[in-house]
Design an enzyme around this catalytic site. Structure first.
Site, PDB file in Angstrom:
ATOM      1  N   GLY A 262      -7.717  11.812  35.777  1.00  0.00           N
ATOM      2  CA  GLY A 262      -9.041  11.958  35.084  1.00  0.00           C
ATOM      3  C   GLY A 262      -9.615  13.210  35.498  1.00  0.00           C
ATOM      4  CB  CYS A 269     -15.932  12.582  51.713  1.00  0.00           C
ATOM      5  SG  CYS A 269     -17.256  11.913  52.844  1.00  0.00           S
ATOM      6  CE  LYS A 272     -17.788  16.954  54.563  1.00  0.00           C
ATOM      7  NZ  LYS A 272     -17.387  16.746  56.086  1.00  0.00           N
ATOM      8  NE  ARG A 338     -23.244  14.739  49.303  1.00  0.00           N
ATOM      9  CZ  ARG A 338     -23.039  13.970  50.313  1.00  0.00           C
ATOM     10  NH1 ARG A 338     -23.118  14.831  51.688  1.00  0.00           N
ATOM     11  NH2 ARG A 338     -22.844  12.673  50.331  1.00  0.00           N
TER      12      ARG A 338
HETATM   13  C1  UDX Z   1     -13.981   8.838  50.282  1.00  0.00           C
HETATM   14  C2  UDX Z   1     -12.876   7.999  51.189  1.00  0.00           C
HETATM   15  O1  UDX Z   1     -12.435   7.195  50.137  1.00  0.00           O
HETATM   16  C3  UDX Z   1     -13.516   7.165  52.330  1.00  0.00           C
HETATM   17  O2  UDX Z   1     -12.695   6.630  53.207  1.00  0.00           O
HETATM   18  C4  UDX Z   1     -14.094   8.347  53.182  1.00  0.00           C
HETATM   19  O3  UDX Z   1     -14.949   7.922  54.149  1.00  0.00           O
HETATM   20  C5  UDX Z   1     -15.208   9.371  52.559  1.00  0.00           C
HETATM   21  O4  UDX Z   1     -14.404   9.702  51.423  1.00  0.00           O
HETATM   22  P1  UDX Z   1     -16.171   8.557  48.598  1.00  0.00           P
HETATM   23  O5  UDX Z   1     -16.124  10.000  48.730  1.00  0.00           O
HETATM   24  O6  UDX Z   1     -17.207   7.617  48.649  1.00  0.00           O
HETATM   25  O7  UDX Z   1     -15.100   8.157  49.793  1.00  0.00           O
HETATM   26  O8  UDX Z   1     -15.264   8.150  47.395  1.00  0.00           O
HETATM   27  P2  UDX Z   1     -13.732   7.789  46.870  1.00  0.00           P
HETATM   28  O9  UDX Z   1     -13.942   6.471  46.242  1.00  0.00           O
HETATM   29  O10 UDX Z   1     -12.717   8.045  47.830  1.00  0.00           O
HETATM   30  O11 UDX Z   1     -13.722   8.613  45.399  1.00  0.00           O
HETATM   31  C6  UDX Z   1     -13.434  10.105  45.537  1.00  0.00           C
HETATM   32  C7  UDX Z   1     -13.487  10.658  44.225  1.00  0.00           C
HETATM   33  O12 UDX Z   1     -12.041  10.405  43.707  1.00  0.00           O
HETATM   34  C8  UDX Z   1     -14.397  10.239  43.280  1.00  0.00           C
HETATM   35  O13 UDX Z   1     -14.776  11.514  42.448  1.00  0.00           O
HETATM   36  C9  UDX Z   1     -13.512   9.572  42.467  1.00  0.00           C
HETATM   37  O14 UDX Z   1     -13.797   9.475  40.954  1.00  0.00           O
HETATM   38  C10 UDX Z   1     -11.977   9.968  42.340  1.00  0.00           C
HETATM   39  N1  UDX Z   1     -11.143   9.351  42.179  1.00  0.00           N
HETATM   40  C11 UDX Z   1     -10.824   8.332  42.996  1.00  0.00           C
HETATM   41  C12 UDX Z   1     -10.259   9.537  41.078  1.00  0.00           C
HETATM   42  O15 UDX Z   1     -10.190  10.760  40.548  1.00  0.00           O
HETATM   43  N2  UDX Z   1      -9.244   8.939  40.824  1.00  0.00           N
HETATM   44  C13 UDX Z   1      -8.739   7.723  41.470  1.00  0.00           C
HETATM   45  O16 UDX Z   1      -7.864   7.028  41.267  1.00  0.00           O
HETATM   46  C14 UDX Z   1      -9.821   7.595  42.891  1.00  0.00           C
END
Ligand code: UDX
Length: 443
Positions: A262, A269, A272, A338
């Site tokens: 996507g 997180c 950065k 962010r």
């Molecule tokens: C992440 C880690 O998962 C977590 O363990 C850590 O503590 C902090 O960083 P988070 O930032 O809350 O957590 O989001 P996450 O659910 O991991 O998704 C991160 C990004 O990846 C989102 O923008 C999401 O849309 C994207 N993503 C996720 C995809 O584009 N494709 C996927 O298959 C999964």
């Protein structure tokens, strides 16, 4: 057994951790330098959107087990275990992590520690930080050797923060190998309820615990960029990245999770953390080892650009075009903008002359603060009114379940970019929409 705990930092991590510790039966004081945040939290209100947290917070503020302060003295006096959950954002103009907030906690709390205490760091920090902070604490804490530091990284996901805090899939604790014992005993008492449920508990050295966190995020980021790189190839060949991900995901060694192609990853997180990891590797003279992360970042940023270019192609130009962007948060069930791909796409279209109307169920206000020149709508239908193109940029449930038939009478022309491959494409095509996914259906 109930412990007296402080949690420094009351953002997504700290506020959830503080409420989670109260839920485990501890007495907790949350500390932050922002008086407005502390006032809201003290009134039982969560200053950001996180499902389940308002109920948890309210319950424990009401029970008196959880309170908040801006006063470090109060925390030092009250607690024997101090968690650090402040932010470590990207430095301005560079890739490294800014650890100044963590350092401030140590500098302010350290001199107030006159009796034995344990500090457990949860913030994501560059490898080598914990060892440095431990030495500094021994210098400045009146209790000297009676103050221990452990590094206890946090793996919570926004949107699932409460669940991840109360039922983590593992606990990791980095300790000073020369002074084992005490920190681990304290952590075992704090997390007793989780350990009784057989939550894996890994005790290791400082450096490993710091690297565990950034390695986990680097792996997740790499997995997402891998499938997005394959999406680019699919786009050039007419293949379908979603079918492909389903097929490779059946291999247990690969797994289907985090293979969602996507607009790529955003948030506070992953972006950065991979950059800070590269910067630290450079300082350590092993930059080549992580050179691939530059490409991971590059693939990720290209997805945003790709969406803008695709919009331009579909509309035959962006100048004056009316575009609805559904979603501003970096992912659903969050108001966090962010490094949000959704907002980057909206801003990119706007800068190229499009008239962009954004709607996000929770993040409109945050988005308007950094992109005040975009137009914000109160609901999805209002955003889509008279649009020549609709872009679904964050996969909120309310967007996934939009009725494509009903929407055709609201838009000016039925064109949609499914930036998260989250729509039932057949239904949209059947309702007369020109549909483009990411890495599929001639995306
Ligand atoms: C992440 C880690 O998962 C977590 O363990 C850590 O503590 C902090 O960083 P988070 O930032 O809350 O957590 O989001 P996450 O659910 O991991 O998704 C991160 C990004 O990846 C989102 O923008 C999401 O849309 C994207 N993503 C996720 C995809 O584009 N494709 C996927 O298959 C999964």
């Amino acid at each position: 057994m109930s412990e007296r705990i402080s949690v420094f930092g009351t953002g997504y991590l700290g506020a959830t951790h503080a409420a989670g510790m109260a839920e485990l039966g501890h007495e907790v004081i949350g500390v932050d330098i922002d008086p407005a945040k502390i006032a809201r939290l003290s009134a039982g209100e969560v200053p950001f959107y996180e499902p389940g947290l308002p109920e948890l917070l309210k319950r424990h503020v009401d029970s008196g087990r959880l309170r908040f302060t801006t006063d470090v003295h109060d925390a030092a006096e009250f607690a024997d275990v101090h968690f650090i959950g402040v932010g470590t954002p990207q430095v301005r103009g560079g890739y490294a992590a800014d650890v100044s907030q963590v350092e401030s906690v140590i500098e302010e709390l350290g001199p107030l520690l006159t009796r034995p205490a344990t500090i457990l760091g949860k913030s994501t920090v560059p490898v080598g930080t914990a060892e440095r902070l431990a030495a500094r604490l021994r210098e400045i804490a009146p209790a000297g050797d009676e103050v221990d530091l452990g590094w206890n990284p946090e793996f919570l996901r926004e949107g699932f923060a409460v669940q991840d805090t109360l039922r983590p899939d593992r606990l990791v604790l980095g300790i000073d190998r020369d002074r084992p014992g005490r920190v681990e005993q304290v952590a075992r008492r704090v997390y007793a309820a989780m350990l009784e449920r057989d939550t894996p508990f890994l005790v290791t050295d400082y450096a490993t615990s710091e690297l565990v966190k950034v390695s986990a995020n680097a792996f997740l980021a790499t997995k997402i960029s891998f499938i997005n790189a394959i999406a680019e190839v699919c786009e050039a060949t007419g293949a379908d990245v979603r079918d492909l991900a389903d097929a490779i995901g059946h291999d247990e060694r690969i797994g289907r999770k985090f293979l969602g192609a996507g607009l790529g990853f955003g948030g506070g997180c992953l972006p950065k953390d991979i950059r800070a990891f590269m910067a630290r590797a450079g300082e350590l003279g092993v930059d080549q080892a992580l050179a691939f992360l530059r490409e991971v970042d590059g693939v990720n940023m290209r997805r945003r650009e790709h969406a803008v270019t695709l919009a331009e192609r579909m509309l035959g130009g962006l100048d004056g075009a009316r575009i609805a962007v559904l979603g501003a948060a970096f992912k659903p069930d969050s108001d966090d903008i962010r490094d949000s791909p959704a907002l980057d796409v909206a801003g990119g279209l706007h800068l190229r002359g499009a008239k962009v109307v954004v709607h996000d169920p929770e993040a409109n206000a945050n988005a308007a603060r950094i992109w005040p020149t975009l137009t914000y709508a109160d609901d999805a239908l209002e955003a889509c009114r008279d649009a020549e193109l609709v872009i679904v940029a964050t996969e909120w449930k309310q967007f996934r379940t939009l009725d494509p038939q009903a929407l055709t009478s609201i838009v000016a022309s039925p064109r949609v970019i499914d930036g998260r491959n989250c729509l039932p494409s057949e239904d949209w095509i059947e309702a007369g929409w020109e549909y483009r996914g990411m890495g599929r259906l001639a995306g």
